[in-house]
Write a protein that holds these residues in place. Structure first.
Motif, PDB file in Angstrom:
ATOM      1  N   VAL A   5      31.819  36.730  39.492  1.00 48.55           N
ATOM      2  CA  VAL A   5      33.025  36.800  38.667  1.00 48.55           C
ATOM      3  C   VAL A   5      33.400  38.266  38.449  1.00 48.55           C
ATOM      4  O   VAL A   5      32.527  39.132  38.352  1.00 48.55           O
ATOM      5  N   HIS A   6      34.706  38.554  38.424  1.00 48.25           N
ATOM      6  CA  HIS A   6      35.224  39.907  38.184  1.00 48.25           C
ATOM      7  C   HIS A   6      34.623  40.938  39.142  1.00 48.25           C
ATOM      8  O   HIS A   6      34.382  42.097  38.772  1.00 48.25           O
ATOM      9  N   GLY A   7      34.351  40.517  40.376  1.00 48.54           N
ATOM     10  CA  GLY A   7      33.809  41.435  41.366  1.00 48.54           C
ATOM     11  C   GLY A   7      32.338  41.734  41.201  1.00 48.54           C
ATOM     12  O   GLY A   7      31.796  42.605  41.884  1.00 48.54           O
ATOM     13  N   LEU A   8      31.654  41.003  40.321  1.00 48.66           N
ATOM     14  CA  LEU A   8      30.242  41.237  40.028  1.00 48.66           C
ATOM     15  C   LEU A   8      29.404  40.024  40.409  1.00 48.66           C
ATOM     16  O   LEU A   8      29.883  38.892  40.380  1.00 48.66           O
ATOM     17  N   LYS A   9      28.138  40.279  40.738  1.00 48.77           N
ATOM     18  CA  LYS A   9      27.146  39.212  40.861  1.00 48.77           C
ATOM     19  C   LYS A   9      26.286  39.259  39.602  1.00 48.77           C
ATOM     20  O   LYS A   9      25.688  40.291  39.286  1.00 48.77           O
ATOM     21  N   ILE A  10      26.245  38.135  38.893  1.00 54.65           N
ATOM     22  CA  ILE A  10      25.554  38.070  37.608  1.00 54.65           C
ATOM     23  C   ILE A  10      24.329  37.181  37.722  1.00 54.65           C
ATOM     24  O   ILE A  10      24.429  36.019  38.128  1.00 54.65           O
ATOM     25  N   LYS A  11      23.183  37.723  37.354  1.00 51.76           N
ATOM     26  CA  LYS A  11      21.948  36.962  37.328  1.00 51.76           C
ATOM     27  C   LYS A  11      21.645  36.568  35.883  1.00 51.76           C
ATOM     28  O   LYS A  11      21.663  37.413  34.984  1.00 51.76           O
ATOM     29  N   ASP A 158      43.085  50.477  43.930  1.00 55.46           N
ATOM     30  CA  ASP A 158      42.740  51.009  45.247  1.00 55.46           C
ATOM     31  C   ASP A 158      44.024  51.646  45.775  1.00 55.46           C
ATOM     32  O   ASP A 158      44.706  52.343  45.047  1.00 55.46           O
ATOM     33  N   LYS A 159      44.354  51.408  47.023  1.00 55.84           N
ATOM     34  CA  LYS A 159      45.669  51.839  47.499  1.00 55.84           C
ATOM     35  C   LYS A 159      46.761  51.008  46.846  1.00 55.84           C
ATOM     36  O   LYS A 159      47.886  51.456  46.651  1.00 55.84           O
ATOM     37  N   LYS A 160      46.407  49.752  46.509  1.00 57.27           N
ATOM     38  CA  LYS A 160      47.323  48.871  45.792  1.00 57.27           C
ATOM     39  C   LYS A 160      46.630  48.343  44.547  1.00 57.27           C
ATOM     40  O   LYS A 160      45.403  48.383  44.432  1.00 57.27           O
ATOM     41  N   VAL A 161      47.406  47.833  43.605  1.00 56.51           N
ATOM     42  CA  VAL A 161      46.846  47.277  42.375  1.00 56.51           C
ATOM     43  C   VAL A 161      46.334  45.868  42.667  1.00 56.51           C
ATOM     44  O   VAL A 161      47.075  45.020  43.176  1.00 56.51           O
ATOM     45  N   LYS A 162      45.077  45.622  42.339  1.00 57.07           N
ATOM     46  CA  LYS A 162      44.483  44.322  42.636  1.00 57.07           C
ATOM     47  C   LYS A 162      43.708  43.804  41.430  1.00 57.07           C
ATOM     48  O   LYS A 162      43.369  44.560  40.510  1.00 57.07           O
ATOM     49  N   THR A 163      43.428  42.504  41.440  1.00 62.45           N
ATOM     50  CA  THR A 163      42.570  41.897  40.442  1.00 62.45           C
ATOM     51  C   THR A 163      41.520  41.049  41.135  1.00 62.45           C
ATOM     52  O   THR A 163      41.747  40.537  42.236  1.00 62.45           O
ATOM     53  N   ASN A 164      40.366  40.917  40.504  1.00 64.70           N
ATOM     54  CA  ASN A 164      39.281  40.114  41.045  1.00 64.70           C
ATOM     55  C   ASN A 164      39.357  38.673  40.553  1.00 64.70           C
ATOM     56  O   ASN A 164      39.980  38.383  39.524  1.00 64.70           O
ATOM     57  N   SER A 165      38.688  37.795  41.278  1.00 66.53           N
ATOM     58  CA  SER A 165      38.498  36.433  40.783  1.00 66.53           C
ATOM     59  C   SER A 165      37.799  36.516  39.432  1.00 66.53           C
ATOM     60  O   SER A 165      36.728  37.110  39.313  1.00 66.53           O
ATOM     61  N   GLY A 166      38.434  35.930  38.411  1.00 63.93           N
ATOM     62  CA  GLY A 166      37.848  35.941  37.085  1.00 63.93           C
ATOM     63  C   GLY A 166      37.302  34.571  36.735  1.00 63.93           C
ATOM     64  O   GLY A 166      36.801  33.853  37.590  1.00 63.93           O
ATOM     65  N   ILE A 167      37.404  34.211  35.476  1.00 59.89           N
ATOM     66  CA  ILE A 167      36.926  32.910  35.020  1.00 59.89           C
ATOM     67  C   ILE A 167      38.065  31.906  35.198  1.00 59.89           C
ATOM     68  O   ILE A 167      39.089  31.996  34.525  1.00 59.89           O
ATOM     69  N   PRO A 168      37.903  30.927  36.096  1.00 58.49           N
ATOM     70  CA  PRO A 168      39.013  30.035  36.436  1.00 58.49           C
ATOM     71  C   PRO A 168      39.216  28.880  35.472  1.00 58.49           C
ATOM     72  O   PRO A 168      40.205  28.166  35.580  1.00 58.49           O
ATOM     73  N   SER A 169      38.283  28.667  34.549  1.00 63.30           N
ATOM     74  CA  SER A 169      38.437  27.577  33.574  1.00 63.30           C
ATOM     75  C   SER A 169      39.618  27.861  32.660  1.00 63.30           C
ATOM     76  O   SER A 169      39.767  28.979  32.155  1.00 63.30           O
ATOM     77  N   LYS A 206      33.807  32.358  43.975  1.00 63.66           N
ATOM     78  CA  LYS A 206      33.461  33.458  44.875  1.00 63.66           C
ATOM     79  C   LYS A 206      34.316  34.682  44.569  1.00 63.66           C
ATOM     80  O   LYS A 206      35.509  34.582  44.298  1.00 63.66           O
ATOM     81  N   ASN A 207      33.684  35.864  44.628  1.00 62.59           N
ATOM     82  CA  ASN A 207      34.417  37.104  44.388  1.00 62.59           C
ATOM     83  C   ASN A 207      35.451  37.346  45.490  1.00 62.59           C
ATOM     84  O   ASN A 207      35.116  37.360  46.673  1.00 62.59           O
ATOM     85  N   SER A 208      36.697  37.507  45.074  1.00 64.91           N
ATOM     86  CA  SER A 208      37.788  37.862  45.981  1.00 64.91           C
ATOM     87  C   SER A 208      38.734  38.779  45.223  1.00 64.91           C
ATOM     88  O   SER A 208      38.766  38.771  43.988  1.00 64.91           O
ATOM     89  N   ARG A 209      39.514  39.558  45.957  1.00 68.33           N
ATOM     90  CA  ARG A 209      40.505  40.435  45.334  1.00 68.33           C
ATOM     91  C   ARG A 209      41.898  40.006  45.756  1.00 68.33           C
ATOM     92  O   ARG A 209      42.125  39.601  46.895  1.00 68.33           O
ATOM     93  N   TYR A 210      42.840  40.145  44.822  1.00 72.01           N
ATOM     94  CA  TYR A 210      44.218  39.717  45.042  1.00 72.01           C
ATOM     95  C   TYR A 210      45.175  40.832  44.603  1.00 72.01           C
ATOM     96  O   TYR A 210      45.004  41.419  43.530  1.00 72.01           O
TER      97      TYR A 210
END
Length: 300
Positions: A5-11, A158-169, A206-210
């Protein structure tokens, strides 16, 4: 268990179903979340309002009827709660203010917003409490669009403004539940004492950027309309809709860097006023208007 979530792997050993199902076979992680005693129970019992304290290596944040979370060095969150199991309110405390503080420490801009993937790029929704950010996200979900994140959006440059997959609930009130019926989700009450529900997708997140193509500031009117917002007003709205309290951001330092990120977002992504009726009679019209607005994206 490992979650993405949010570009991170959380254990974590704490189940976090609001993110989705955990990944399998993941050993590497960026962040660890655990439950551990920090304070005596009597100290937790005396928490009457939300408050925080900051030391050199960690931030403690307290919420009444829940307990404390400690954010350590941007890579660990510890929950110290009242007696009893880790319930949904405690988990949302971790995934809300806890992750937002951690993301801020990792130099992310964190907005109180919802994000959806449309046919013409990613749209962010901001607005005051009750403006319908989650309901609009649910409307997109009902049309088969992807809800990237509800309530918290991290912004990356980055070169463009992006957001990561967050909490989809998605958290919605009872009168909006019809937008989510028939989907592959589990619907449960957020808390027993209110008629607010959370719709949890039955899948691995899954972590993805948009790429972010537009920000829509929500409001209500009898008719549906959209209008461009000037950059100065856009900056003001972005500052106002940070997920973290202003006094916390100030106390954590790096205000200059935070302000620079807000300015960059206001310059690089257009913002619009989106007005629509409070009922759902025009939801199709609203979705079409957002899609057509994003298709004309050209920020000059």
């Amino acid at each position: 268990m490992t979650y993405e979530v949010h570009g991170l792997k959380i254990k974590t050993s704490i189940p976090l179903p609001e993110i989705g199902r955990p990944s399998n076979g993941e050993s590497r992680h960026d962040v660890k979340i655990k439950e551990e005693k920090i304070y005596h129970d009597s100290y937790i019992e005396n928490v009457k309002k939300q408050k925080f304290s900051i030391s050199e290596n960690y931030i403690d944040y307290a919420v009444p009827e829940v307990g404390y979370i400690r954010i350590l060095n941007g890579d660990e969150i510890i929950l110290d709660k009242k007696n009893g199991p880790v319930d949904r309110v405690s988990r949302l405390f971790i995934l809300g203010i806890g992750l937002s503080i951690l993301l801020h420490k990792r130099e992310k801009l964190v907005l109180h917003s919802s994000a959806v993937k449309t046919n013409n790029g990613t749209a962010l929704f901001i607005g005051e409490k009750g403006a319908g950010k989650s309901t609009l996200a649910a409307s997109f979900a009902s049309e088969g669009r992807r809800v990237i994140s509800d309530d918290i959006v991290d912004v990356n440059f980055d070169k463009k403004v992006k957001t990561n997959s967050g909490i989809p609930s998605i958290k919605v009130w009872k009168d909006s539940l019809h937008l989510l019926r028939g989907k592959k989700i589990t619907i449960e009450k957020v808390r027993d004492d209110i008629e607010k529900y959370i719709a949890i997708p039955d899948k691995i997140n899954k972590n993805s950027r948009y790429e972010v193509k537009g920000i829509f500031s929500l409001g209500f009117e009898e008719s549906t309309s959209v209008s461009r917002i000037r950059k100065r007003e856009s900056l003001s709205s972005i500052l106002r809709h940070s997920y973290l309290p202003k006094n916390l951001i100030k106390s954590m330092g790096n205000q200059k860097r935070y302000f620079q990120r807000c300015v960059r977002l206001s310059k690089e992504v257009p913002m619009y006023h989106l007005k629509r009726p409070e009922d759902y009679s025009s939801s199709s019209e609203v979705l079409d208007l957002i899609e057509s607005t994003l298709s004309k994206y050209n920020y000059s």
